[in-house]
Design a protein around this motif. Structure first.
Motif, short mmCIF file in Angstrom:
data_model
loop_
_atom_site.label_atom_id
_atom_site.label_comp_id
_atom_site.label_asym_id
_atom_site.label_seq_id
_atom_site.Cartn_x
_atom_site.Cartn_y
_atom_site.Cartn_z
N ILE A 88 2.37 19.98 58.27
CA ILE A 88 3.21 20.31 57.11
C ILE A 88 4.43 21.08 57.60
O ILE A 88 4.29 22.07 58.30
N LYS A 89 5.61 20.63 57.23
CA LYS A 89 6.83 21.35 57.60
C LYS A 89 7.59 21.71 56.34
O LYS A 89 8.29 20.90 55.76
N GLU A 90 7.39 22.95 55.89
CA GLU A 90 8.05 23.44 54.69
C GLU A 90 8.51 24.87 54.95
O GLU A 90 7.98 25.56 55.81
N THR A 91 9.47 25.31 54.19
CA THR A 91 9.86 26.72 54.23
C THR A 91 9.08 27.45 53.16
O THR A 91 9.19 27.14 51.98
N GLU A 92 8.28 28.41 53.57
CA GLU A 92 7.45 29.17 52.64
C GLU A 92 8.32 30.00 51.70
O GLU A 92 9.37 30.51 52.08
N GLY A 93 7.87 30.10 50.44
CA GLY A 93 8.51 31.02 49.50
C GLY A 93 9.77 30.52 48.81
O GLY A 93 10.42 31.28 48.11
N VAL A 94 10.12 29.24 48.97
CA VAL A 94 11.33 28.71 48.34
C VAL A 94 11.02 28.32 46.90
O VAL A 94 10.10 27.54 46.64
N ILE A 95 11.78 28.85 45.94
CA ILE A 95 11.61 28.50 44.52
C ILE A 95 12.25 27.15 44.27
O ILE A 95 13.45 26.97 44.47
N LYS A 96 11.44 26.19 43.80
CA LYS A 96 11.93 24.82 43.62
C LYS A 96 12.15 24.46 42.16
O LYS A 96 12.86 23.51 41.86
N TYR A 97 11.52 25.18 41.24
CA TYR A 97 11.67 24.86 39.83
C TYR A 97 12.97 25.45 39.27
O TYR A 97 13.63 26.26 39.92
N GLN A 98 13.33 25.03 38.05
CA GLN A 98 14.50 25.60 37.38
C GLN A 98 14.09 26.96 36.81
O GLN A 98 13.22 27.04 35.95
N LEU A 99 14.72 28.00 37.30
CA LEU A 99 14.35 29.35 36.89
C LEU A 99 15.37 29.94 35.93
O LEU A 99 16.56 29.99 36.23
N HIS A 100 14.87 30.40 34.78
CA HIS A 100 15.70 31.11 33.80
C HIS A 100 15.12 32.53 33.73
O HIS A 100 14.11 32.77 33.05
N HIS A 101 15.76 33.46 34.42
CA HIS A 101 15.18 34.78 34.61
C HIS A 101 16.06 35.87 34.03
O HIS A 101 17.27 35.90 34.25
N ARG A 102 15.42 36.79 33.28
CA ARG A 102 16.12 37.97 32.74
C ARG A 102 15.79 39.16 33.62
O ARG A 102 14.62 39.54 33.77
N GLN A 103 16.80 39.77 34.21
CA GLN A 103 16.62 40.92 35.09
C GLN A 103 16.48 42.17 34.24
O GLN A 103 17.46 42.77 33.82
N GLU A 104 15.22 42.56 33.97
CA GLU A 104 14.96 43.72 33.15
C GLU A 104 13.57 44.26 33.46
O GLU A 104 12.70 43.52 33.94
N PRO A 105 13.34 45.56 33.22
CA PRO A 105 12.02 46.13 33.52
C PRO A 105 10.94 45.54 32.62
O PRO A 105 11.19 45.17 31.47
N ILE A 106 9.73 45.44 33.15
CA ILE A 106 8.58 45.03 32.35
C ILE A 106 7.50 46.10 32.48
O ILE A 106 7.51 46.88 33.43
N THR A 107 6.59 46.13 31.52
CA THR A 107 5.49 47.09 31.54
C THR A 107 4.18 46.33 31.52
O THR A 107 3.89 45.61 30.56
N ILE A 108 3.39 46.49 32.58
CA ILE A 108 2.09 45.84 32.68
C ILE A 108 1.03 46.89 32.32
O ILE A 108 1.11 48.03 32.78
N PRO A 109 0.04 46.55 31.49
CA PRO A 109 -1.02 47.52 31.15
C PRO A 109 -1.64 48.11 32.42
O PRO A 109 -1.88 47.40 33.40
#
Length: 210
Positions: A3-24
């Motif tokens: 297998i020859k791939e670059t690990e960790g590359v995001i391939k999907y279409q990402l719609h991301h909001r840069q903001e803090p989140i709170t996890i329980p």
């Protein structure tokens, strides 16, 4: 398998909001504990001698709002994660190959595969993705469920294959990604179920190699 791939590359279409989140707090504690175990097993982390030096492996947990929290992309180098290292996936559309998320870190490149597992069963609350050459090479000996080698990680085809596998084998608690070098995913109603499946598969694989 080669297998020859670059690990960790995001391939999907990402719609991301840069903001803090709170996890329980309780969920954070569970994820932190199990991530620490998987780091000690060397199936999550970052190593200059593995996968071109990129971070590998990730964990996620379903929220009460039917979203899920997932460790951020390229966070393998950190021994312990803080809330800023997580992302919340608000919506995942396999057909459109898109992810809507928020957080101070973008979601893992495997977020769409995690989503496919959650969508396959409302009883699944935790998904763990790690890299184990021992398990990966013992797939046939252990007769483990597997996604075929011609399907690459982080793709729409992978998400669709995960959906198909879990519908065909609803009792399974994990699978091997033959097209993603050393890639293993386990899951369960509880974090313990997901983690112990991973540990049991690794123990069985080590027995095969001895």
């Amino acid at each position: 398998m080669t297998i020859k791939e670059t690990e960790g590359v995001i391939k999907y279409q990402l719609h991301h909001r840069q903001e803090p989140i709170t996890i329980p707090d309780q969920l954070t504690q569970v994820l932190t504990a199990w991530r620490s175990i998987l780091v000690k097993l060397e199936v999550i982390g970052q190593d200059a001698h593995r996968y071109q030096g990129f971070g590998f492996g990730n964990l996620s947990a379903r929220s009460n709002n039917n979203t899920f929290y997932i460790t951020g992309t390229q966070t393998g180098e950190y021994p312990v994660l803080q809330q800023k290292h997580y992302s919340e996936v608000i919506e995942a559309n396999i057909n459109e190959f898109s992810i809507y998320s928020r957080g101070l870190t973008k979601p893992s490149s495997e977020a769409l595969s995690h989503s496919a597992v959650y969508q396959a069963s409302p009883d699944i609350n935790f998904v763990f993705h790690g890299h184990s050459p021992e398990i990966w090479h013992a797939t046939q000996q252990l007769n483990l469920p597997a996604i075929p080698a011609n399907i690459a990680y982080g793709t729409q085809a992978m998400a669709e294959a995960v959906t198909k596998l879990l519908h065909e084998k609803p009792a399974t608690s994990g699978f091997v990604m033959e097209g993603h070098e050393d890639g293993i995913i386990t899951f369960g109603r509880t974090a313990e179920q997901a983690g112990l499946t991973f540990a049991a598969w690794l123990a069985n694989a080590l027995q095969c190699a001895s």
